[in-house]
Each structure stands twice: as C-alpha cells, then as structure tokens.
Design a protein around this motif. Sequence first.
Motif, short mmCIF file in Angstrom:
data_model
loop_
_atom_site.label_atom_id
_atom_site.label_comp_id
_atom_site.label_asym_id
_atom_site.label_seq_id
_atom_site.Cartn_x
_atom_site.Cartn_y
_atom_site.Cartn_z
N ASN A 229 30.92 47.97 52.13
CA ASN A 229 31.16 49.29 52.73
C ASN A 229 29.87 50.03 53.07
O ASN A 229 29.90 51.18 53.47
N ARG A 230 28.72 49.30 52.90
CA ARG A 230 27.39 49.85 53.21
C ARG A 230 27.11 51.19 52.51
O ARG A 230 26.40 52.04 53.01
N GLY A 231 27.71 51.33 51.32
CA GLY A 231 27.43 52.50 50.51
C GLY A 231 28.32 53.69 50.75
O GLY A 231 28.07 54.78 50.22
N CYS A 232 29.37 53.49 51.52
CA CYS A 232 30.30 54.60 51.80
C CYS A 232 31.35 54.68 50.69
O CYS A 232 32.54 54.42 50.91
N GLY A 233 30.91 55.02 49.50
CA GLY A 233 31.84 55.15 48.38
C GLY A 233 31.75 54.00 47.39
O GLY A 233 30.92 53.11 47.52
N HIS A 234 32.65 54.05 46.42
CA HIS A 234 32.67 53.04 45.35
C HIS A 234 33.08 51.68 45.89
O HIS A 234 33.97 51.57 46.73
N GLU A 235 32.41 50.63 45.40
CA GLU A 235 32.81 49.25 45.71
C GLU A 235 32.63 48.42 44.46
O GLU A 235 31.51 48.17 44.02
N SER A 236 33.72 47.98 43.89
CA SER A 236 33.69 47.27 42.61
C SER A 236 33.06 45.89 42.75
O SER A 236 33.33 45.17 43.72
N LEU A 237 32.23 45.54 41.77
CA LEU A 237 31.67 44.20 41.75
C LEU A 237 32.68 43.22 41.18
O LEU A 237 33.59 43.59 40.44
N CYS A 238 32.54 41.94 41.56
CA CYS A 238 33.31 40.89 40.92
C CYS A 238 32.68 40.66 39.55
O CYS A 238 31.47 40.54 39.44
N ASN A 239 33.51 40.60 38.52
CA ASN A 239 32.99 40.53 37.16
C ASN A 239 33.54 39.29 36.44
O ASN A 239 34.41 39.40 35.56
N PRO A 240 33.07 38.10 36.81
CA PRO A 240 33.59 36.88 36.21
C PRO A 240 33.30 36.74 34.72
O PRO A 240 34.06 36.10 34.00
N ILE A 241 32.20 37.34 34.27
CA ILE A 241 31.90 37.27 32.83
C ILE A 241 32.96 38.06 32.06
O ILE A 241 33.43 37.63 31.00
N LEU A 242 33.36 39.20 32.60
CA LEU A 242 34.42 39.98 31.97
C LEU A 242 35.74 39.20 32.00
O LEU A 242 36.49 39.20 31.01
N GLN A 243 36.02 38.54 33.12
CA GLN A 243 37.23 37.72 33.19
C GLN A 243 37.24 36.67 32.08
O GLN A 243 38.25 36.47 31.40
N ALA A 244 36.10 36.01 31.89
CA ALA A 244 36.01 34.98 30.85
C ALA A 244 36.21 35.57 29.46
O ALA A 244 36.89 34.98 28.61
N LYS A 245 35.62 36.74 29.23
CA LYS A 245 35.71 37.36 27.90
C LYS A 245 37.13 37.86 27.62
O LYS A 245 37.60 37.80 26.48
N ILE A 246 37.81 38.36 28.65
CA ILE A 246 39.19 38.80 28.46
C ILE A 246 40.08 37.60 28.14
O ILE A 246 40.93 37.66 27.23
N LEU A 247 39.88 36.49 28.83
CA LEU A 247 40.69 35.30 28.55
C LEU A 247 40.36 34.72 27.18
O LEU A 247 41.25 34.18 26.51
N GLU A 248 39.11 34.85 26.76
CA GLU A 248 38.76 34.44 25.40
C GLU A 248 39.49 35.31 24.39
O GLU A 248 40.03 34.82 23.38
N ARG A 249 39.55 36.61 24.65
CA ARG A 249 40.26 37.54 23.77
C ARG A 249 41.75 37.22 23.72
O ARG A 249 42.40 37.41 22.68
N GLU A 250 42.27 36.72 24.83
CA GLU A 250 43.70 36.38 24.90
C GLU A 250 44.00 35.00 24.31
O GLU A 250 45.15 34.55 24.32
N HIS A 251 42.95 34.32 23.84
CA HIS A 251 43.09 33.02 23.18
C HIS A 251 43.72 31.96 24.09
O HIS A 251 44.58 31.18 23.65
N THR A 252 43.30 31.93 25.35
CA THR A 252 43.74 30.84 26.21
C THR A 252 43.05 29.56 25.76
O THR A 252 41.94 29.60 25.21
N ASP A 253 43.69 28.42 25.96
CA ASP A 253 43.04 27.17 25.60
C ASP A 253 42.75 26.29 26.82
O ASP A 253 42.29 25.16 26.68
N PHE A 254 42.99 26.84 28.03
CA PHE A 254 42.62 26.18 29.27
C PHE A 254 42.59 27.25 30.35
O PHE A 254 43.45 28.13 30.39
#
Length: 219
Positions: A137-162
């Motif tokens: 958006n070239r800085g025209c407001g908020h733009e969320s980053l992709c957060n794959p490390i957070l995705q991995a940590k959430i799935l670890e918290r959820e005790h997925t095994d694959f």
Amino acid sequence: MTEKNLTCANCTTAACRFKNESKYPKFCLTACADNDLVNETIEIYKNDEVLGNIARVSAEIEGEFYGRLTRVEETIEFITRMNYKKVGIATCVGLLNESRILSRILTAKGIDNYVVGCKTGAVDKTEIGVPNELKLNRGCGHESLCNPILQAKILEREHTDFNIVMGLCIGHDTLFIKHSTVPTTVLVVKDRVLGHNPVQALYTANTIYSRFKKELNIS
C-alpha cells in the motif's frame, strides 16, 4: 566445466533408479559416493524411529498409489498411516478458502486440525524494518506482515503432531519450516502468476513463452 563440478543436473540416464551401474556416467554421484556417508544415512533410517517410519510410509504410499492419488489424497493417506492425531495448517490468508475446504475434508475423515493464517497478530510490516515505500500500500495505512514464526508457535501451542503449509510466500515458508517443531509438508506452493503451479515456468522455459530466454539463450 570439469567432471568434479558436474551434478545430477547433468545426468541423462537416472540409472540410479534401478542401480544400472553400466549406465552410470563417469561423474555419477552414486558411483562416486562416499560409502560411509551412504551407510550413515541408512543407519539413520534404521535407528531413528520417527524418521525411519516417515521414510517407509512414504515409500509404501508411492508404491501402492503411484499416479493414482492426488497430492491431497496422498497427504491424507500419509496422515492416516502415520497415525497423526492433530494436523496444523499454516495458510496464506489468500488461500483461506482452499484451506477451509481442506479443513472440512480432514474433519470429515476424522482428522483433527487447526488452521492459522499468515496475518495473525496484525503486526505492521514497519515493525520489522520494511520501509513504507516497499509495502504493497506504499505506506497508506496499516499493512500486516506475514508472521510464519507466530504461525509455527501457535501450532506448537496447539500440540499438532504434523503441519501442512498452504501457499506461504517464498521465505515465509522457509521460516515456518525452520520453526515448526513437528514434521511438515508443503501442499500448495504460492505462484500468483501461474495459479500456484510454479513448475509451469519450467515446462515453458524452452518455448516462446519463456521468461528465461536470456539465461537459456533462446531467440
């Protein structure tokens, strides 16, 4: 290019598939293999219960269903045979519909699953040093980053095994796989230009549609 710099990319026989030694090229990595290194890998398969089981189950699925099952069906078969109890799905938000369908199929098959989108956390890209001018958006407001490390940590918290990767961007998939604490497969590789079918760029590499004419010396 010297023979020692040649690799499997230079091979035209793939004779290693059937151990057809008479057809090995002089530079063949199998013919020139370090036997200690080969034996080391076999010992890993034999002695590591998890890795060995993955290797065996993968080979069995290939042998039983070669050319008959789609990748989605193969993945379900793999999950079932590995007796995974809970599957994590790390998805690009652009593929939420596809991930929703996959989740429904897994649930119908009795496979517990948990889906996490890449924008979870809603952290602006500038927080990790991305300049506004390089945001979509070239800085025209908020733009969320992709957060794959957070995705991995959430799935670890959820005790997925694959875990399954669904269309994460290049680099983001790398980060997710690095931080996933359980075995992970990629079901969808993102390619916005080619409808998430990146190999099409290679299939057309030697044609008039090639984007690699300079690299491949195509006129």
